[in-house]
Design an enzyme around this catalytic site. Structure first.
Site, PDB file in Angstrom:
ATOM      1  N   GLU A 173       8.388  -5.061   2.708  1.00 13.91           N
ATOM      2  CA  GLU A 173       8.408  -4.510   4.064  1.00 13.91           C
ATOM      3  C   GLU A 173       9.215  -5.470   4.943  1.00 13.91           C
ATOM      4  O   GLU A 173       8.855  -6.635   5.075  1.00 13.91           O
ATOM      5  CB  GLU A 173       6.976  -4.393   4.596  1.00 13.91           C
ATOM      6  CG  GLU A 173       6.924  -3.723   5.941  1.00 13.91           C
ATOM      7  CD  GLU A 173       5.587  -3.923   6.652  1.00 13.91           C
ATOM      8  OE1 GLU A 173       5.217  -3.067   7.449  1.00 13.91           O
ATOM      9  OE2 GLU A 173       4.934  -4.964   6.419  1.00 13.91           O
ATOM     10  N   HIS A 180       1.209   4.300   6.039  1.00 16.23           N
ATOM     11  CA  HIS A 180      -0.064   4.079   6.725  1.00 16.23           C
ATOM     12  C   HIS A 180       0.102   3.423   8.095  1.00 16.23           C
ATOM     13  O   HIS A 180      -0.884   3.203   8.792  1.00 16.23           O
ATOM     14  CB  HIS A 180      -0.947   3.203   5.829  1.00 16.23           C
ATOM     15  CG  HIS A 180      -0.353   1.832   5.672  1.00 16.23           C
ATOM     16  ND1 HIS A 180       0.818   1.607   4.984  1.00 16.23           N
ATOM     17  CD2 HIS A 180      -0.727   0.626   6.153  1.00 16.23           C
ATOM     18  CE1 HIS A 180       1.136   0.329   5.047  1.00 16.23           C
ATOM     19  NE2 HIS A 180       0.207  -0.296   5.739  1.00 16.23           N
ATOM     20  N   ASP A 181       1.346   3.070   8.466  1.00 18.90           N
ATOM     21  CA  ASP A 181       1.591   2.477   9.783  1.00 18.90           C
ATOM     22  C   ASP A 181       2.298   3.454  10.714  1.00 18.90           C
ATOM     23  O   ASP A 181       2.719   3.060  11.799  1.00 18.90           O
ATOM     24  CB  ASP A 181       2.495   1.228   9.654  1.00 18.90           C
ATOM     25  CG  ASP A 181       1.795   0.070   8.989  1.00 18.90           C
ATOM     26  OD1 ASP A 181       0.559  -0.044   9.119  1.00 18.90           O
ATOM     27  OD2 ASP A 181       2.483  -0.728   8.329  1.00 18.90           O
ATOM     28  N   ASP A 198      -0.212  -3.672  -3.435  1.00 13.45           N
ATOM     29  CA  ASP A 198       0.230  -4.256  -2.177  1.00 13.45           C
ATOM     30  C   ASP A 198      -0.121  -5.739  -2.243  1.00 13.45           C
ATOM     31  O   ASP A 198      -1.246  -6.099  -2.614  1.00 13.45           O
ATOM     32  CB  ASP A 198      -0.546  -3.588  -1.029  1.00 13.45           C
ATOM     33  CG  ASP A 198       0.279  -3.443   0.221  1.00 13.45           C
ATOM     34  OD1 ASP A 198       0.889  -4.453   0.612  1.00 13.45           O
ATOM     35  OD2 ASP A 198       0.287  -2.351   0.808  1.00 13.45           O
ATOM     36  N   ASP A 244       3.954  -7.085   1.544  1.00 13.84           N
ATOM     37  CA  ASP A 244       3.646  -6.842   2.951  1.00 13.84           C
ATOM     38  C   ASP A 244       4.366  -7.836   3.860  1.00 13.84           C
ATOM     39  O   ASP A 244       4.390  -9.042   3.573  1.00 13.84           O
ATOM     40  CB  ASP A 244       2.124  -6.983   3.151  1.00 13.84           C
ATOM     41  CG  ASP A 244       1.696  -6.682   4.566  1.00 13.84           C
ATOM     42  OD1 ASP A 244       1.887  -5.534   4.993  1.00 13.84           O
ATOM     43  OD2 ASP A 244       1.177  -7.589   5.242  1.00 13.84           O
TER      44      ASP A 244
HETATM   45  C1  GLC Z   1       2.092  -4.599   7.515  1.00 13.88           C
HETATM   46  C2  GLC Z   1       1.137  -3.514   7.082  1.00 13.88           C
HETATM   47  C3  GLC Z   1       0.210  -3.233   8.216  1.00 13.88           C
HETATM   48  C4  GLC Z   1      -0.564  -4.489   8.501  1.00 13.88           C
HETATM   49  C5  GLC Z   1       0.386  -5.649   8.793  1.00 13.88           C
HETATM   50  C6  GLC Z   1      -0.342  -6.942   8.764  1.00 13.88           C
HETATM   51  O1  GLC Z   1       2.905  -4.218   8.547  1.00 13.88           O
HETATM   52  O2  GLC Z   1       1.846  -2.387   6.663  1.00 13.88           O
HETATM   53  O3  GLC Z   1      -0.650  -2.170   7.941  1.00 13.88           O
HETATM   54  O4  GLC Z   1      -1.403  -4.306   9.593  1.00 13.88           O
HETATM   55  O5  GLC Z   1       1.390  -5.744   7.818  1.00 13.88           O
HETATM   56  O6  GLC Z   1      -0.704  -7.264   7.458  1.00 13.88           O
END
Ligand code: GLC
Length: 546
Positions: free
Chosen positions: A254, A322-323, A95, A197
């Site tokens: 993402e 994980h979100d 990541d 990310d």
């Molecule tokens: C992304 C991650 C999340 C994190 C956010 C800030 O959305 O998946 O878990 O809190 O970025 O880095």
């Protein structure tokens, strides 16, 4: 890398496997479970951030990109992980958090010192407006405004997420160079790719203008101004040219709130994106409200992405990460049929076109963890929202805990369920986070030996994906668009056809099978096969050569 042919398993390192009894998962814990992952049949692991971090956002607040948090282990441990994973033909995807750092990162400390230090423009700094108000009225994703005051500079710094996570300024050439070096460092160490990310946030709206505030929100929606900004592809093209094109690496970014057009643009920069359209279908009132998923709406959503990307780009297939809360809860699967429901959801999604991502525990049909007190919740977002709503009297403690247990990301970040022993075999110490109360029933040890388990169903799905080319290249057609109980779709290329039928209800539903007489049954999540109806949560996969 042939990213279209791989199945990826996502590891939340804090909760995967603890090798040294400190209650937190670690790198050697992951190494000890590689055989398990190989047996499941996956080709790659994506590991959430393990870099040095004050851990305010569980590692997504990096304070040093070149070393690991002590609790996870050492760079040598990671070398071992790379070696052992590669030995088993498992790729390792890291990541990479390039939109922001922690406030404790040395770069930020430097940048915050003065307006004329060498890193002064590595973050986004703005003066207050003439009337003393914040530079814009945008709200941060994890609550509060998107700006935080810094006395040394007498300015505000910008943060998309929390005020512990200042956004990096990709307009700065020297910053970009440094970020590219970080990526190169890990590639040269041997990693096979990155999950990038929040990558669609790296370019902001250059007008820095105010947005509309919709109560009960107190600030304008930051997505409008910080997501998919005008230079996002310019920056990513530079990243591609300077780094990605020079190596054989895989990238998945993402990119929440992306449209098909956005996705097609991203496809010119990176391999894949995560979009979350289908994971918003149960969203109700904020925060963490949930409604029933309308199956017809869900079909439309999948159809849009499957058809929109077909022949042009490639989808990611995910139910969880994980979100997100656990998918069996998202679909309100009746607990008496949990395993059937989990299998049905697996075949529904993973026989579509795209690269599958499976989040740890999903292969067991793990459900959400219920929290009885906010002290059990280990997530900055849920924690902030809890206090915002409970302290102001807008929601009761009980209501807020129910919502957090039901729909927040905290609920899926809990320890992996390895066996029925203490702490589900995750740790000999005191686990950093609550263990799912179901661990005696739902765990790896039980499921691996049970041919009818959710685990073995996932294993079969992966095998089928690898065996039938039509899952890779076939087109996608919804066969029952108006049916709000059953989802039937076909995947067809010029040689063969696959039909997937899934009953989303916990009751028998009558079904006309007459069109599938000359198909062979590949998969059934139930022992029974009735000629005129589907059993609760039954899923069937048919195949024929054309
Ligand atoms: C992304 C991650 C999340 C994190 C956010 C800030 O959305 O998946 O878990 O809190 O970025 O880095």
């Amino acid at each position: 890398m042939d990213y279209k042919r791989i199945t990826v398993y996502q590891i939340y390192p804090q909760s995967f496997m603890d090798s040294n009894g400190d209650g937190v998962g670690d790198i050697l814990g992951i190494v000890s479970k590689l055989d398990y992952l190989q047996y499941l049949g996956i080709d790659a692991i994506w590991i959430c951030p393990m870099y040095k971090s004050p851990n305010k956002d569980n590692g997504y607040d990096v304070s040093d990109y070149y070393s690991f948090q002590t609790c996870y282990g050492t760079n040598e441990n990671f070398d071992l992980l790379l070696k052992e994973a590669h030995k088993r033909n498992i790729k390792v995807i890291m990541d990479l958090v390039l939109n922001h750092t922690s406030v404790e990162h040395e770069w930020f400390l430097e940048s915050a010192k003065s307006k004329d230090n060498p890193k002064s423009d590595w973050y986004i700094w703005k003066d207050a407006r003439k009337d003393g108000s914040l530079p814009t009225n945008w709200g941060a994703m994890f609550g509060g405004p998107a700006w935080t005051y810094c006395k040394e500079r007498n300015q505000y710094f910008f943060h998309t997420f929390s005020n512990f996570q200042p956004d990096l300024n990709w307009e700065s050439e020297s910053l970009k160079k440094e970020l590219f070096s970080v990526a190169k460092y890990w590639i040269e160490k041997g990693v096979d790719g990155f999950r990038l990310d929040a990558i669609n946030f790296i370019s902001k709206d250059p007008t820095w203008s105010d947005g509309i505030i919709y109560p009960p929100q107190q600030y304008a929606n930051i997505y409008e101004f910080a997501a998919n900004g005008p230079k996002v592809h310019t920056f990513l093209q530079e990243f591609k040219k300077e780094v990605l094109d020079k190596y054989d690496v895989f990238t998945v970014g993402e990119a929440s709130s992306s449209t098909i057009d956005d996705a097609l643009e991203f496809a010119k920069d990176i391999n894949l994106i995560f979009e979350f359209d289908h994971l918003c279908l149960d969203n109700a009132d904020w925060p963490y409200g949930q409604k029933d998923i309308d199956i017809i709406e869900m079909k439309k959503c999948f159809e849009k992405w499957q058809k929109g990307m077909f022949g042009k780009s490639w989808n990611t297939l995910l139910w969880e990460n994980h979100d997100q809360p656990r998918v069996v809860n998202r679909f309100r699967i009746n607990p008496s049929y949990r395993s059937d429901g989990a299998k049905m959801l697996a075949s529904t999604l993973y026989l579509m076109q795209g690269t599958p991502f499976i989040y740890q525990g999903q292969e067991l049909g793990v459900d959400n963890v219920s929290f009885n007190s906010i002290d059990e919740v280990r997530d900055i977002e849920a924690f902030n929202l809890y206090h915002n709503f409970v302290d102001s009297g807008k929601l009761t403690k009980e209501e807020m805990l129910f919502r957090i247990s039901n729909k927040s990301r905290a609920t899926s970040r809990c320890p992996m369920l390895w066996n029925g022993n203490q702490n589900a075999g995750f740790t000999n110490g005191r686990p950093w986070c609550k263990v799912n109360e179901n661990y005696k029933i739902i765990n790896v040890e039980n499921q691996i030996v049970d041919p009818d388990s959710t685990f073995n169903f996932y294993k079969k799905i992966i095998e089928i994906r690898n065996k039938y080319d039509v899952i890779f290249d076939g087109d996608f057609t919804v066969l029952d668009r108006e049916n709000n109980d059953v989802f039937t779709y076909s995947r067809k290329d010029n040689k063969s056809e696959i039909i997937v039928i899934s009953n989303f209800r916990d009751r028998n539903i009558s079904y006309d099978f007459s069109n599938f007489n000359n198909f062979k049954l590949l998969l059934n999540n139930k022992k029974e096969l009735n000629s005129s109806e589907l059993a609760p949560y039954q899923t069937l996969v048919y195949f024929r050569n054309l």
